[in-house]
Design an enzyme around this catalytic site. Sequence first.
Site: not given
Length: 772
Positions: A107, A109
Amino acid sequence: MERRLPVATHWGSFVAVVDSDRLVRIEPAPGDPAPSPIGPGMVTAAEDSARILRPAVRKGWLDGRPPARGADSFVEVSWDEAITLVSDELRRVRSRHGDSAVFGGSYGWASAGRFHHAQGQLHRFLALGGGYTDSRNTYSTAALEVILPHVIGGHPWSYQSRMPMWDEIAEHCELVVAFGGLALKNSQINPGGLARHQTRDLQRRCREAGVRFVSVSPIRGDAAGFLDAEWLPIVPNTDTAAMLGIAHTMLVNGWHDEDFLRRCCTGFDRFASYLLGELDGVPKDAAWAAGITGIGREVLVDLARRLTSRRSVVMVNYAVQRADHGEQPIWMSVVLAAMSGSMGLPGCGWGAGYATMDATGVAPARAFVATIPEVPNPVPGFIPVARIADALLNPGEVIDYDGMRLTLPDLRLVYWCGGNPFHHHQDLHRLTRAWQRPDTVVVHEAWWNTTAKFADIVLPVATSLERDDFAAGFSDPHVVAMPKVREPAGESRTDHRIFAALASRLGFEKEFTEGRSETEWVRHLYEVTRAELGDEAVLPDFDEFWRRSAVELPAPAGPFPGSFEALRADPEGFPLATPSGRIEIFSEEIDSFGYDDCAGHPTWYEPTEWLRAGLAERFPLHLISNQPASRLHSQYDNGGNSLGSKIHGREPVTINRSDAAARGIESGMVVRVHNDRGSCLAGAIVSDDLMPGVVQLSTGAWWDPVQPGETGTLDRHGNPNVLTADRPCSRLSQGPSAHSVLVDVERHDGPLPDVLAFTPPGLARPDDHSNE
């Protein structure tokens, strides 16, 4: 000789200046009207001492000792040995405990690339290997993602194409009321990349067109100065109460849009009974709301009058739903817009997340751009994203989620790639306890951040500057080239190359790579994009694209499904994807779940921790842990821009002048922020730009515990998640409640411990280990 190469990141496009493979500087891309300062700061981190240069294995894991993750030294090993260790451990865990025992974390970016997308690479690898337990939703918007499909239908993110864009607001709207504000600092970013920043100028255009702004937030700076916004300081976590008080005023004065509510909504009569106090004997009027929110009764009444007498937009930011009962302000904001008379009018109505990214409100959608192909996951089970510590601590426990009953899996191997759970998860001391439970933790990382230090096997990865790729941001109509700027540091490899080696050992390399090299994959995905657009002349061929560095995509054709304008014009002909086909002010489905913390209509629930709670006698300050201005989450905390924002090497914490004076605190001092869950050091900034009783400490400082693994140990660096509660916002979404937390702040007058967040752990070479 210097070379100039394009760089694409989540915080914008830049130009890298390189001399003999040495990154000299990073400059804003020409034509970007508001370049982010994060980009130039990447130079500092490119070769800093925290880079992971070789594969490393935690010494205690190699020796078979009980877990001591976070407090152990590492042994550097060869890539061949590292691949053997990981592949053997995957085989062992799958054969003994099943595929669901493998958790595919990732999880985060990661980087902006379409091919080198860490989560996509990891999930493709794990799915081909037999499957894995996945997570659902995001830390940013979990409550929103679950509640909105019930209320307005469609995909959780479909609202982005259904709300008014900034240019439409400038043309048609008169009043914007923003709950949670419109912090311009957040619009530096766009998931997937960004050719140029537009939000600042679009907001400015709205103000120049005469649009008036009201910012309902504890922080004055949550609206840009040029907006001349009316600031309504609000007790944190009480946005729902404020909206209820406004709605009650609309209702009793007959200002609400009865026609729209009757034709385009369902359940308003049942909600109105709650609003009037017919269900619980408590009218939710402006006086009631004033006592909860700290906003005056007359101010709320006037806001109700203005919302219903002017063409308006009700905006709600993501921060308000990362709190106890976070679904409620999202749901209630839709209801308030529906009552106002502006829902479904051009440039008016409702929207969420404006200025949270330089995408929301800029363009409704983006044309298709290919990415690494997904592979169906053979394991159907999942966990809500913020319940990872619960799963590790309590395998077999049954929890509620969106009308389902989920059994938490027995996770034995955690594989994390492209994210930093020791940044975004709440109550890091609890996470530390949970992190000792699995047999093995494998992490891909470029730097020795906290997550790497808490791993068993660490595989060094190349950064986005060290590989070829291309970027395409959310709703951004551009594809941007990402040529390799420099060679990978040390022995680091791309995620794809690592997974290809593992897949070879495990017997499915052909399926994973499809016989393509990384360069061939990047070219292939671009050509798939060209073909998907239907007319290959829309985009140039790959070589021409690479030469140009950026090309523009065609705008997707609207109208988009679920349009509120279409609903207003013809609710029978253009129904929403809800059970009623209308906006669900009362949801029979949610009501049927029987949750005591999420009723069938928007409801005020008192938060567990807020300024009116009994706990406030001990911890009288409400902590806002918002997004940082100096980095993206925890990315490039070791970059020059983030390092330049520190005070005595610590993350800055902002405190109101009156609260500071009562504690003898002045700007520039180091202070201790604490509650019963933990404590951290931070550098004080004294300001009148946030309301009394509130302190603000941004997320993302790499966690730096004095005694790793010791519950409650001091954090030297200023990570607010040593203070936040790992408590779901409700049984509906199981989302995080990071903004429901009370603390106190005191001067730190003793010796200052050195910040070691960017210092690698103890490292030994393989021969050193073998001789012991």
